[in-house]
Write a protein that holds these residues in place. Structure first.
Motif, PDB file in Angstrom:
ATOM      1  N   ALA A   1       0.896  -1.097  -0.092  1.00 40.00           N
ATOM      2  CA  ALA A   1      -0.069  -0.132  -0.075  1.00 40.00           C
ATOM      3  C   ALA A   1       0.901   1.456   0.073  1.00 40.00           C
ATOM      4  O   ALA A   1       0.426   2.256  -0.632  1.00 40.00           O
ATOM      5  CB  ALA A   1      -0.863  -0.064   1.270  1.00 40.00           C
ATOM      6  N   GLY A   2       1.906   1.236   0.657  1.00 44.13           N
ATOM      7  CA  GLY A   2       2.723   2.147   0.722  1.00 44.13           C
ATOM      8  C   GLY A   2       3.430   2.830  -0.519  1.00 44.13           C
ATOM      9  O   GLY A   2       3.396   4.055  -0.756  1.00 44.13           O
ATOM     10  N   ILE A   3       3.896   1.927  -1.392  1.00 42.37           N
ATOM     11  CA  ILE A   3       4.608   2.233  -2.594  1.00 42.37           C
ATOM     12  C   ILE A   3       3.611   2.758  -3.712  1.00 42.37           C
ATOM     13  O   ILE A   3       3.665   3.640  -4.236  1.00 42.37           O
ATOM     14  CB  ILE A   3       5.270   1.107  -3.291  1.00 42.37           C
ATOM     15  N   GLU A   4       2.409   2.385  -3.584  1.00 42.53           N
ATOM     16  CA  GLU A   4       1.358   2.913  -4.301  1.00 42.53           C
ATOM     17  C   GLU A   4       0.810   4.131  -3.548  1.00 42.53           C
ATOM     18  O   GLU A   4      -0.222   4.933  -4.462  1.00 42.53           O
ATOM     19  CB  GLU A   4       0.195   1.864  -4.526  1.00 42.53           C
ATOM     20  N   ASN A   5       1.226   4.580  -2.560  1.00 42.41           N
ATOM     21  CA  ASN A   5       0.709   5.734  -2.068  1.00 42.41           C
ATOM     22  C   ASN A   5      -0.908   6.096  -1.506  1.00 42.41           C
ATOM     23  O   ASN A   5      -1.370   6.723  -1.498  1.00 42.41           O
ATOM     24  CB  ASN A   5       0.937   7.078  -2.982  1.00 42.41           C
ATOM     25  N   TRP A   6      -1.533   4.511  -1.356  1.00 40.89           N
ATOM     26  CA  TRP A   6      -2.833   4.537  -0.848  1.00 40.89           C
ATOM     27  C   TRP A   6      -2.984   5.019   0.811  1.00 40.89           C
ATOM     28  O   TRP A   6      -3.850   5.671   1.096  1.00 40.89           O
ATOM     29  CB  TRP A   6      -3.273   2.980  -0.848  1.00 40.89           C
ATOM     30  N   THR A   7      -1.675   4.853   1.138  1.00 40.26           N
ATOM     31  CA  THR A   7      -1.666   5.434   2.559  1.00 40.26           C
ATOM     32  C   THR A   7      -0.187   5.926   2.763  1.00 40.26           C
ATOM     33  O   THR A   7       0.775   5.245   2.436  1.00 40.26           O
ATOM     34  CB  THR A   7      -2.121   4.508   3.679  1.00 40.26           C
ATOM     35  N   ARG A   8      -0.209   7.000   3.830  1.00 42.27           N
ATOM     36  CA  ARG A   8       1.043   7.714   4.076  1.00 42.27           C
ATOM     37  C   ARG A   8       1.483   7.333   5.263  1.00 42.27           C
ATOM     38  O   ARG A   8       2.721   7.825   5.922  1.00 42.27           O
ATOM     39  CB  ARG A   8       1.317   9.002   3.643  1.00 42.27           C
ATOM     40  N   SER A   9       0.615   6.357   5.767  1.00 38.80           N
ATOM     41  CA  SER A   9       0.960   6.095   7.418  1.00 38.80           C
ATOM     42  C   SER A   9       2.208   5.373   7.400  1.00 38.80           C
ATOM     43  O   SER A   9       2.200   4.239   6.780  1.00 38.80           O
ATOM     44  CB  SER A   9      -0.241   5.421   7.995  1.00 38.80           C
ATOM     45  N   ILE A  10       2.988   5.720   8.494  1.00 35.19           N
ATOM     46  CA  ILE A  10       4.170   4.852   8.802  1.00 35.19           C
ATOM     47  C   ILE A  10       3.655   3.673   9.362  1.00 35.19           C
ATOM     48  O   ILE A  10       4.511   2.739   9.538  1.00 35.19           O
ATOM     49  CB  ILE A  10       5.078   5.584   9.715  1.00 35.19           C
ATOM     50  N   TRP A  11       2.514   3.602   9.809  1.00 36.26           N
ATOM     51  CA  TRP A  11       2.137   2.389  10.737  1.00 36.26           C
ATOM     52  C   TRP A  11       1.518   1.388   9.560  1.00 36.26           C
ATOM     53  O   TRP A  11       1.948   0.043   9.644  1.00 36.26           O
ATOM     54  CB  TRP A  11       0.884   2.554  11.657  1.00 36.26           C
ATOM     55  N   PHE A  12       0.826   1.903   8.524  1.00 38.69           N
ATOM     56  CA  PHE A  12       0.393   0.725   7.640  1.00 38.69           C
ATOM     57  C   PHE A  12       1.082   0.850   6.223  1.00 38.69           C
ATOM     58  O   PHE A  12       1.145  -0.235   5.425  1.00 38.69           O
ATOM     59  CB  PHE A  12      -1.087   0.982   7.418  1.00 38.69           C
ATOM     60  N   GLY A  13       1.799   1.985   5.926  1.00 36.67           N
ATOM     61  CA  GLY A  13       2.503   2.082   4.710  1.00 36.67           C
ATOM     62  C   GLY A  13       3.914   1.782   4.621  1.00 36.67           C
ATOM     63  O   GLY A  13       4.364   0.900   5.255  1.00 36.67           O
ATOM     64  N   ASN A  14       4.849   2.933   4.209  1.00 39.03           N
ATOM     65  CA  ASN A  14       6.138   2.881   4.342  1.00 39.03           C
ATOM     66  C   ASN A  14       6.608   3.446   5.482  1.00 39.03           C
ATOM     67  O   ASN A  14       6.034   4.614   5.930  1.00 39.03           O
ATOM     68  CB  ASN A  14       7.026   3.404   3.488  1.00 39.03           C
ATOM     69  N   GLN A  15       7.677   3.218   6.390  1.00 39.99           N
ATOM     70  CA  GLN A  15       8.245   3.963   7.466  1.00 39.99           C
ATOM     71  C   GLN A  15       8.910   5.168   7.103  1.00 39.99           C
ATOM     72  O   GLN A  15       8.916   5.970   7.984  1.00 39.99           O
ATOM     73  CB  GLN A  15       8.981   2.941   8.458  1.00 39.99           C
ATOM     74  N   GLY A  16       9.601   4.895   6.021  1.00 33.27           N
ATOM     75  CA  GLY A  16      10.287   6.290   5.354  1.00 33.27           C
ATOM     76  C   GLY A  16      11.577   5.807   5.183  1.00 33.27           C
ATOM     77  O   GLY A  16      12.470   6.880   5.128  1.00 33.27           O
TER      78      GLY A  16
END
Ligand code: HEM
Ligand SMILES: [Fe+2]
Length: 381
Positions: free
Chosen positions: A1-16
């Motif tokens: 989900a993180g790489i597709e930018n569906w979510t920017r949350s560090i909990w569910f997407g990428n941590q950064g």
């Protein structure tokens, strides 16, 4: 989900981090899952542990299992807000200490334990070997972690220590390869025995494959990129992927399939068991992996290294270079191997798992199974 930018949350997407990573939630969930696995092991081992001393095999097995979630949890110490040097340090506690220390140790203890249970090796001999390995891994494996951080801003001392101690890892790896040799001999002796059909043939073959990939994937391909001067030109290139894939799937992938087969062989009654799918899966997984390595990753890595030395490391890692025509052709070359791996490798194993669920024995595993699952080979001491 993180790489597709569906979510920017560090909990569910990428941590950064700068590489592809798991959201924190999934990371924590995985840690909980791994601890849960240890709990399941503990449930089975509990009565045995009570009657054993802490230095004996059942306890060592339990401790080595516990070290797996414990050292995965160390990854939580890496935080993207921190300096790159710090995050890389903690990250490689997980990547390196996990695969080159605790999982290798777990493998050694598990295999030794299996051999004792199967009546092939005397407990005392197995225990001696485990302690020797603990010493060797602690010396080579732990300080050897520094072969990952030569160039990430740690003090220069790490380069010297990392290069020396990770080269010393060749010693336990040689033992592991020798061990694989004994699996093959075990298989051969059991096969030739006239009065009993050896039920764990394919488990033993998978363990032999673990030894083979430990030698090629971890040993040869790992050492190839291990010294600071090589690393300087190739760190994080296709030669890294070549080593990482050959060792990760080759060693721990084959190990998990082998162990799954071992358990499935016990829970599926004799009349429903068939060796054929295990055999197909064994050859497909191994040939598929070898294909990926030799048709794509290894040549890709060698050409990239050549480019890195001749042009520049920077250029060898640009998208323009990686996506160039020659590289694309090499990447497509892996397709036949992937098909063999996915279809021939995974489907038969899933079929055996299905048999396991469908025909699972109703009696508990603490009772002796009706048919003989192993034969006494020797009681050496
Ligand atoms: C079964 C055992 C092993 C497994 C599963 C394994 C797995 C991996 C993985 C996944 C990486 C990539 C890490 C990343 O960049 O995030 C890696 C990198 C590396 N491994 Fe291993 N490894 C094993 C054993 C070894 C051994 C025995 C050596 C050599 C002594 C070694 C040397 C290296 C080096 C030097 C790198 C960094 C390469 C680079 O970035 O260019 N590994 N390994
Ligand atoms: Fe490492």
């Amino acid at each position: 989900a993180g790489i597709e930018n569906w979510t920017r949350s560090i909990w569910f997407g990428n941590q950064g981090f700068e590489y592809l990573d798991l959201g924190r939630f999934w990371q924590v969930l995985l840690i909980i899952g791994l601890f849960f696995w240890v709990l399941i092991l503990y449930r089975g081992l509990r009565t045995r542990l009570q009657s054993e001393q802490v230095g004996n095999m059942p306890w060592l097995f339990f401790f080595s299992a516990l070290s797996i979630p414990a050292f995965y949890a160390v990854g939580l110490l890496a935080h993207p807000a921190q300096h790159f040097t710090t995050t890389e340090f903690w990250r490689f506690w997980v990547v390196h200490l996990w695969v080159e220390d605790f999982l290798e140790l777990f493998t050694t203890i598990l295999v030794a334990y299996l051999f004792v249970l199967l009546g092939v090796v005397a407990e005392r001999t197995a225990l001696r070997m485990i302690y020797l390995d603990v010493i060797l891994y602690s010396a080579g494996g732990i300080v050897g972690t520094m072969h990952h951080v030569y160039f990430s801003g740690v003090p220069a001392m790490h380069m010297a220590l990392g290069a020396f101690f990770s080269a010393a890892e060749v010693i336990p790896l040689t033992f592991l390869t020798l061990e694989a040799w004994s699996f093959l001999q075990l298989g051969a002796i059991q096969e030739s025995s006239p009065n009993a059909r050896f039920p764990h043939r394919w488990t033993v073959m998978f363990l032999a494959a673990v030894g083979f990939w430990n030698f090629l994937g971890a040993g040869v391909f790992g050492f190839l990129i291990n010294l600071p001067i090589v690393s300087y030109y190739e760190i994080g290139t296709a030669l890294t992927a070549n080593h990482a894939h050959a060792s990760m799937m080759g060693v721990y992938g084959m190990l998990s399939v082998g162990l799954a087969l071992f358990c499935l062989r016990y829970i599926i009654p004799e009349k429903h068991w068939t060796d054929r799918p295990a055999q197909i899966s064994f050859w497909s997984l191994n040939l598929g992996l070898a294909w990926m390595v030799f048709a794509t990753l290894f040549p890709l890595g060698i050409i990239q290294l050549y480019h890195s030395i001749n042009v520049s490391y920077y250029d060898a890692r640009t998208l323009k270079y990686i996506g160039s025509r020659g590289n694309s052709i090499l990447e497509w070359m892996r397709l036949p191997g992937d098909v063999v791996f996915i279809l021939g490798g995974t489907l038969p194993i899933l079929y055996i798992c299905f048999l396991g669920i469908r025909y699972m024995r109703s009696n508990t595993t603490t009772e002796n199974p009706n048919e003989i699952l192993f034969t006494e080979l020797a009681t050496r001491d």
